[in-house]
Motif scaffolding. Structure first.
Motif, PDB file in Angstrom:
ATOM      1  N   GLU A   1      -8.444  -5.416   2.468  1.00 27.55           N
ATOM      2  CA  GLU A   1      -7.834  -6.303   1.431  1.00 27.55           C
ATOM      3  C   GLU A   1      -7.328  -5.722  -0.015  1.00 27.55           C
ATOM      4  N   VAL A   2      -7.165  -4.481   0.310  1.00 25.48           N
ATOM      5  CA  VAL A   2      -6.396  -3.523  -0.806  1.00 25.48           C
ATOM      6  C   VAL A   2      -4.738  -3.952  -0.750  1.00 25.48           C
ATOM      7  N   PRO A   3      -4.197  -4.217  -1.878  1.00 20.58           N
ATOM      8  CA  PRO A   3      -2.699  -4.657  -1.666  1.00 20.58           C
ATOM      9  C   PRO A   3      -2.112  -3.349  -1.198  1.00 20.58           C
ATOM     10  N   ARG A   4      -1.127  -3.589  -0.312  1.00 22.09           N
ATOM     11  CA  ARG A   4      -0.331  -2.483   0.435  1.00 22.09           C
ATOM     12  C   ARG A   4       0.538  -1.699  -0.504  1.00 22.09           C
ATOM     13  N   GLU A   5       1.082  -2.311  -1.512  1.00 24.68           N
ATOM     14  CA  GLU A   5       1.844  -1.596  -2.627  1.00 24.68           C
ATOM     15  C   GLU A   5       1.073  -0.675  -3.207  1.00 24.68           C
ATOM     16  N   SER A   6      -0.266  -1.038  -3.390  1.00 25.00           N
ATOM     17  CA  SER A   6      -0.981   0.292  -4.209  1.00 25.00           C
ATOM     18  C   SER A   6      -1.200   1.523  -3.490  1.00 25.00           C
ATOM     19  N   VAL A   7      -1.212   1.384  -2.173  1.00 27.62           N
ATOM     20  CA  VAL A   7      -1.606   2.472  -1.274  1.00 27.62           C
ATOM     21  C   VAL A   7       0.046   2.967  -1.150  1.00 27.62           C
ATOM     22  N   GLU A   8       1.036   2.295  -1.017  1.00 27.96           N
ATOM     23  CA  GLU A   8       2.345   2.863  -0.929  1.00 27.96           C
ATOM     24  C   GLU A   8       2.907   3.686  -2.016  1.00 27.96           C
ATOM     25  N   ALA A   9       2.022   3.380  -3.313  1.00 28.13           N
ATOM     26  CA  ALA A   9       2.878   4.076  -4.456  1.00 28.13           C
ATOM     27  C   ALA A   9       2.125   5.387  -4.418  1.00 28.13           C
ATOM     28  N   VAL A  10       1.095   5.446  -4.109  1.00 26.89           N
ATOM     29  CA  VAL A  10       0.101   6.920  -4.177  1.00 26.89           C
ATOM     30  C   VAL A  10       0.761   7.652  -2.582  1.00 26.89           C
ATOM     31  N   GLU A  11       0.903   7.092  -1.745  1.00 28.97           N
ATOM     32  CA  GLU A  11       1.643   7.661  -0.689  1.00 28.97           C
ATOM     33  C   GLU A  11       3.196   8.136  -0.857  1.00 28.97           C
ATOM     34  N   ALA A  12       3.813   7.372  -1.549  1.00 33.95           N
ATOM     35  CA  ALA A  12       5.170   7.844  -1.927  1.00 33.95           C
ATOM     36  C   ALA A  12       5.314   9.178  -2.875  1.00 33.95           C
ATOM     37  N   CYS A  13       4.264   9.372  -3.334  1.00 28.33           N
ATOM     38  CA  CYS A  13       4.183  10.793  -4.126  1.00 28.33           C
ATOM     39  C   CYS A  13       3.793  11.804  -3.390  1.00 28.33           C
TER      40      CYS A  13
END
Length: 228
Positions: free
Chosen positions: A121-133
């Motif tokens: 249920e966690v928004p994908r953009e929250s994960v992608e922001a950390v992954e992009a770093c």
């Protein structure tokens, strides 16, 4: 009326107090162990799912299969089925110690699926922001996934605790002790409905306390509601 209550408490108060303590122990200890196992399983199930961050379909399928098998066992059947295993690791198949392995085996797969669902249920953009770093997988899990899923996870704790509480009542029917044992022993075998009613009332109070506490903690952990 007060005299009747006083007489009842004088005769059965100690028994009910001890049963309440045993029930709370049987709920908290197995649930704590189950969350260690279930959290790890849930994270792995989420990460390895097809289309997820680290898809490993074979591992996901095997883990999912094991979790589903354990979830399919009715608690009373599982408890009796693993008595030899319980005796091997706990030294006894009855009492408080005897309930820990079956409670853990019943709750862990349930928790794993709840954790998996909360992470999904966690928004994908929250994960992608950390992954992009360039964050590693553990960093993504602990910095993005778990914090974002925390309110949902905390609400799930209430469901698990209340389910395990129900399991302890079932375990009481086969001599594990606690309030379930008292309700069966006095209410069913001795026809003392007042003792059974008291045990049921205590169980209801415990459920209400669990639900209210977890709802409060979930609201406190939800940063979205805190900023709204």
């Amino acid at each position: 009326m007060l005299d009747t209550v006083s007489a009842f408490l004088a005769e059965y108060g100690g028994l009910l107090f001890e049963g309440t303590g045993s029930t709370i122990i049987m709920v908290l200890i197995p649930t704590a162990i189950s969350y260690v196992i279930g959290l790890a399983l849930g994270v792995v199930l989420y990460l390895t799912a097809p289309g997820s961050l680290r898809p490993i379909p074979a591992l996901n399928a095997v883990l999912g299969w094991v979790v589903n098998i354990l979830r399919s066992f009715p608690f009373i059947v599982l408890m009796v089925f693993i008595i030899p295993f319980t005796r091997l690791i706990m030294g006894t198949g009855s009492g408080i110690l005897g309930t820990i392995p079956p409670l853990v085996l019943s709750a862990s797969p349930f928790i794993a699926r709840m954790i998996e669902q909360s992470l999904a249920e966690v928004p994908r953009e929250s994960v992608e922001a950390v992954e992009a770093c360039g964050a590693s997988t553990p960093r993504i899990v602990f910095s993005a996934l778990l914090p974002e899923a925390l309110p949902s996870i905390v609400r799930g704790v209430a469901v698990v605790l209340i389910s395990v509480l129900g399991y302890t009542a079932i375990a009481g029917a086969v001599g594990a002790g606690g309030l379930g044992d008292i309700a069966i022993r006095y209410g069913y075998y001795r026809y003392q409905s007042d003792v059974m009613l008291a045990a049921v009332i205590i169980l209801v109070v415990i459920v209400q306390v669990i639900q209210s506490l977890c709802d409060f903690l979930a609201r406190k952990s939800d940063h979205r509601s805190a900023h709204s």
